[in-house]
Design a protein around this motif. Structure first.
Motif, PDB file in Angstrom:
ATOM      1  N   LYS A   1      -3.292  11.202  22.443  1.00  0.00           N
ATOM      2  CA  LYS A   1      -2.341  11.951  22.175  1.00  0.00           C
ATOM      3  C   LYS A   1      -1.232  11.920  23.171  1.00  0.00           C
ATOM      4  O   LYS A   1      -0.133  12.021  23.268  1.00  0.00           O
ATOM      5  CB  LYS A   1      -2.434  13.019  21.308  1.00  0.00           C
ATOM      6  N   ILE A   2      -1.869  12.595  24.409  1.00  0.00           N
ATOM      7  CA  ILE A   2      -1.038  12.930  25.573  1.00  0.00           C
ATOM      8  C   ILE A   2      -0.295  11.430  26.180  1.00  0.00           C
ATOM      9  O   ILE A   2       0.708  11.531  26.190  1.00  0.00           O
ATOM     10  CB  ILE A   2      -2.081  13.594  26.750  1.00  0.00           C
ATOM     11  N   GLY A   3      -1.182  10.361  25.968  1.00  0.00           N
ATOM     12  CA  GLY A   3      -0.543   9.144  26.359  1.00  0.00           C
ATOM     13  C   GLY A   3       0.603   8.819  25.689  1.00  0.00           C
ATOM     14  O   GLY A   3       1.496   8.170  25.783  1.00  0.00           O
ATOM     15  N   ILE A   4       0.291   8.884  24.444  1.00  0.00           N
ATOM     16  CA  ILE A   4       1.325   8.549  23.113  1.00  0.00           C
ATOM     17  C   ILE A   4       2.702   9.439  23.293  1.00  0.00           C
ATOM     18  O   ILE A   4       3.821   8.827  23.427  1.00  0.00           O
ATOM     19  CB  ILE A   4       0.739   8.710  21.741  1.00  0.00           C
ATOM     20  N   TYR A   5       2.622  10.706  23.626  1.00  0.00           N
ATOM     21  CA  TYR A   5       3.660  11.445  23.706  1.00  0.00           C
ATOM     22  C   TYR A   5       4.348  11.234  25.095  1.00  0.00           C
ATOM     23  O   TYR A   5       5.518  11.088  24.988  1.00  0.00           O
ATOM     24  CB  TYR A   5       3.414  13.028  23.447  1.00  0.00           C
TER      25      TYR A   5
END
Lengths: 313, 498
Positions: A204-208
């Motif tokens: 999720k951190i990567g996606i955002y």
């Protein structure tokens, strides 16, 4: 396939008018539509990743405003153009990183986190711009979105080519890479993703953060188009972007969506605006029409799915 | 005395399954009836009919001598049938008083009468000897035991004729359970008929007057609790014939690969220890809520651990998340295929290869053709009926879905497989294939933990069986030393009698 038919339908509809057609269907007009699409389209690249993973980002409009002011300030300070581009985009990504980390680590609803971020970043943009527009001298960054030879389709502004190139790249990333499969898995069912060993918080951190890169780039394009940094620009832009992604077939509950669909969605919104202008419809009319189109597009999509499910079941 | 409630030959079918094949029972006013049966025996279905959620297909129900067919839950309630579910249904943010009177607010012309409300609420709690509870406390802040008392008091406000309690003690401590028994005795004195559903036979013995046993959707016995011996009741519960054939393959047990030492989770389990060897199939039996699923989840890193130690492959291992457990070669099959086990909207291929995309991708790019070929191979081996690897898995039947879910562990090449209810809700043919598959895995030297509520399959498939009761793994012994009867006795907390 659905969104593409919708786009052709809208183009066809405006072409019916004898007064509008001679100008509407020209290369010069297509160039204008494409250029107008760039900001929403680049934002939609990032938003598609987030929505497919089951999230949402409401801070995009503010991020675009902040990064456009930032770019203007950097140019004004004499920073070389390449560095302006890199720094602007990185600041967009940093904000995405903060969003993603808050969502993942504190297990908060993305809606709330990014709603808060929307206010914070808008305030920061106004602070950075001293509550007014920042007007740098003419510079290479402005040429990203400059229109030359307005009567013909080519040459297209660099920004359009950048958007097309990134769209192709992201379509591959989302469809074909392991990272892309993980995004779909998380959006389809987060518990399953966890069960299958996917590190959901990290992803999720990567996606955002990745999406933030695109939002920063969107801000750069905004600056280039206006040739100034404006802290009060792009209010509500996130909703246009979300609309484009949803018209393109993504579900806000996650797990479905495609880059191609989102791009068509973004184009459709631009065509609607452009066509309505040429029909001489007032802006309130445009707003009503676009609102109807969003509901209609998604409604039709659901109806098709329900019908499809009934047939196979 | 005339009976309060009589049910005769009640039947209910869902599609092709006959959930109830003919159930009869009777309760008198002021009597507590124990409704006893294994998981899936039909208790819930029967009570849902009584409380108006389902309509019976056949049979006769009489309430105080009059024909009674509950149309819907409101109707059943209006007729004096109240049900307290296993999962409590209070609104957590409303106060105790508001919860007590929800749906029965005393009102005149739409105005709430405050003093009358408080009086009603206080009376209801006093009736249960809980007058000391603060009426203004939000229900969500109370303990489970207090919430349960509030639920029962809420039911009392409506002056019920029949009160159904579904597994009321499953989440209570021993002391809270004693309090509940006192409440049930008060209800009996008031002349309320109570139907008490529980797996715990001593409990039933302590507070019930009579019992009815359900098995496979039929009532197979009833009697006075004081005359009955627990052994007899257990025989009635499990006395089915074993018709399935379990293919047993010769396999030898090797070195220990996994050892659990007094594992405990946040809520469940309390203490679980066992050793698993190469080629061993370890069955874990126990009632729903005994902590079997939670044991697997804590071990696999999906639930947080509280205490204990895990040894994997002879080396002490910290509690790790699912990613690291998978890397150690441990795989978990979720008991809940739809909510957790599978990505229902995605393809068979994605579902099968998700934990190990490595072999079908290069430089982070998934090779669709290779992914589909791998999937096709597993589909063939596992005999999955589907249009192809690209079909969405949600469109398949339960059995085929389950084969893909198991196939994921096989594709992952897991050495230790934790299977949680692998045969739940699938057809007999697929069940047999899964049994055969588990046998094959053992022959290959893989270790399997097999959690199931269905005793014949545990006895038929496993080398070793352990039984869980109230969060503890109480006894692990070779399968041949167990019978359905002794497993059930251990699961309901009865000391093994040899």
């Amino acid at each position: 396939m659905g969104p593409l038919l919708g786009l052709l339908f809208v183009v066809g509809l405006f072409s019916l008018s004898d007064e509008v057609r001679p100008f509407f269907l020209t290369g010069g007009n297509f160039k204008i539509v494409l250029t107008q699409t760039v900001i929403v389209a680049i934002g939609a690249l990032g938003m598609t990743l987030i929505i497919v993973s089951g999230g949402i980002d409401l801070s995009v409009g503010s991020v675009v405003a902040l990064t456009s002011v930032l770019a203007a300030r950097l140019v004004l300070a004499g920073v070389p153009p390449a560095a302006v581009v890199v720094l602007t985009v990185l600041v967009g990504s940093l904000i995405g990183f903060i969003n993603g980390t808050t969502v993942a680590v504190f297990r908060m609803m993305p809606f709330i986190v990014t709603l808060g971020m929307m206010g914070i970043v808008r305030g920061a943009a106004k602070w950075m711009g001293n509550n007014q527009t920042v007007n740098p001298p003419d510079n290479p960054v402005n040429r990203l979105m400059a229109l030359t030879k307005p009567q013909e389709l080519f040459p297209l502004p660099i920004g359009v080519w950048v958007a097309i190139g990134l769209a192709v790249l992201m379509a591959v990333v989302l469809r074909q890479t392991v990272f892309g499969r993980y995004i779909f898995a998380i959006g389809s069912n987060e518990s399953t993703a966890r069960l299958c060993g996917i590190r959901v918080p990290l992803q999720k951190i990567g996606i955002y953060s990745l999406a933030g890169l695109f939002f920063g780039l969107s801000g750069l394009m905004q600056f280039s188009r206006l040739t100034q940094g404006d802290p009060s620009v792009a209010i509500g832009l996130e909703l246009d972007i979300i609309a484009a992604v949803v018209i393109g077939g993504a579900s806000l509950s996650g797990g479905t969506g495609s880059i191609a669909g989102s791009m068509i969605g973004a184009l459709m919104m631009a065509v609607l605006r452009n066509g309505s202008n040429q029909m001489g419809w007032p802006t309130y009319m445009q707003e009503i029409i676009i609102g109807i189109v969003i509901v209609l597009a998604v409604g039709l999509d659901r109806w098709r799915q329900v019908r499809g499910a009934r047939r196979s079941g | 005395m005339n009976p309060r409630l009589v049910m005769r030959q009640v039947e209910k079918r869902f599609g092709a399954t006959r959930a109830l094949r003919g159930v009869s029972l009777e309760v008198a006013p002021g009597e507590v009836l124990a409704l006893i049966g294994e998981n899936g025996a039909g208790k819930s279905t029967l009570m849902k009919i009584l409380s108006g959620a389902y309509r019976p297909d056949a049979g006769d129900i009489q309430l105080d001598g009059a024909q009674f067919i509950p149309e819907n839950p409101q109707h059943a309630r209006a007729c004096g049938i109240e049900m307290i579910y296993q999962e409590l249904t209070l609104a957590p943010d409303l106060s105790i008083e508001e919860n007590l009177l929800l749906g029965n607010e005393p009102a005149r012309f739409g105005w709430l009468n405050r003093s009358k409300r408080r009086q009603l609420a206080r009376d209801a709690l006093a009736e249960l000897h809980h007058a000391d509870l603060s009426l203004d406390l939000p229900a969500g802040r109370c303990s489970i035991a207090v919430q349960q008392v509030v639920e029962i008091a809420r039911a009392l406000v409506r002056q019920p004729r029949v009160l159904i309690l579904d597994e009321p003690t499953s989440s209570l401590t021993q002391r809270d359970a004693e309090n509940l028994f006192a409440v049930v005795r008060r209800l009996r004195e008031r002349g309320v008929s109570v139907i008490y559903i529980s797996h715990f036979l001593e409990e039933c013995q302590a507070i019930c007057d009579r019992f009815t046993v359900l098995r496979d959707g039929e009532s197979v016995g009833c009697g006075r609790m004081s005359d009955a011996d627990l052994g007899g009741i257990i025989r009635l519960m499990v006395g089915r014939e074993v018709t399935e054939i379990y293919p047993r393959k010769e396999h030898t047990l090797g070195r220990p690969v996994l050892e659990l030492r007094r594992i405990a989770g946040r809520q469940k389990p309390s203490s679980v220890s066992f050793t698993l060897r190469e080629g061993e199939i370890l069955g874990i039996a126990g009632l729903v809520g005994s902590g079997r699923t939670e044991t697997l989840r804590v071990l696999f890193g999906l639930d947080e651990p509280r205490a204990g130690e895990v040894v994997v492959g002879g080396q002490s291992s910290d509690f790790l998340g699912p990613t690291r457990r998978l890397a150690q070669g441990i795989g978990l099959l979720s008991e809940d295929r739809k909510e957790e086990g599978l990505l229902l909207g995605r393809s068979l291929a994605d579902n099968l290869t998700l934990t190990r995309l490595g072999p079908v991708s290069r430089f982070g790019m998934v090779n669709d053709r290779r992914q589909q070929n791998v999937t096709r191979q597993w589909m063939e081996k596992l005999d999955v009926r589907a249009q192809g690897p690209e079909q969405a898995i949600g469109e398949l039947s339960g059995g085929n879905q389950q084969k893909i879910a198991v196939g994921r562990l096989l594709h992952h090449d897991a050495k230790i497989l934790l299977l949680d209810e692998p045969t739940r809700g699938i057809d007999v043919g697929s069940k047999a294939q899964i049994y055969r598959l588990i046998g094959d895995l053992a022959v290959q030297g893989r270790a399997v933990v097999f959690v199931s509520s269905y005793l014949p399959e545990l006895l038929g498939v496993c080398d070793t069986i352990g039984v869980m009761c109230r969060g503890h793994l109480v006894s692990v012994r070779p399968a041949r030393e167990w019978t359905e009867h002794s497993i059930m006795a251990a699961a309901v907390g009865q000391a093994p009698t040899g």
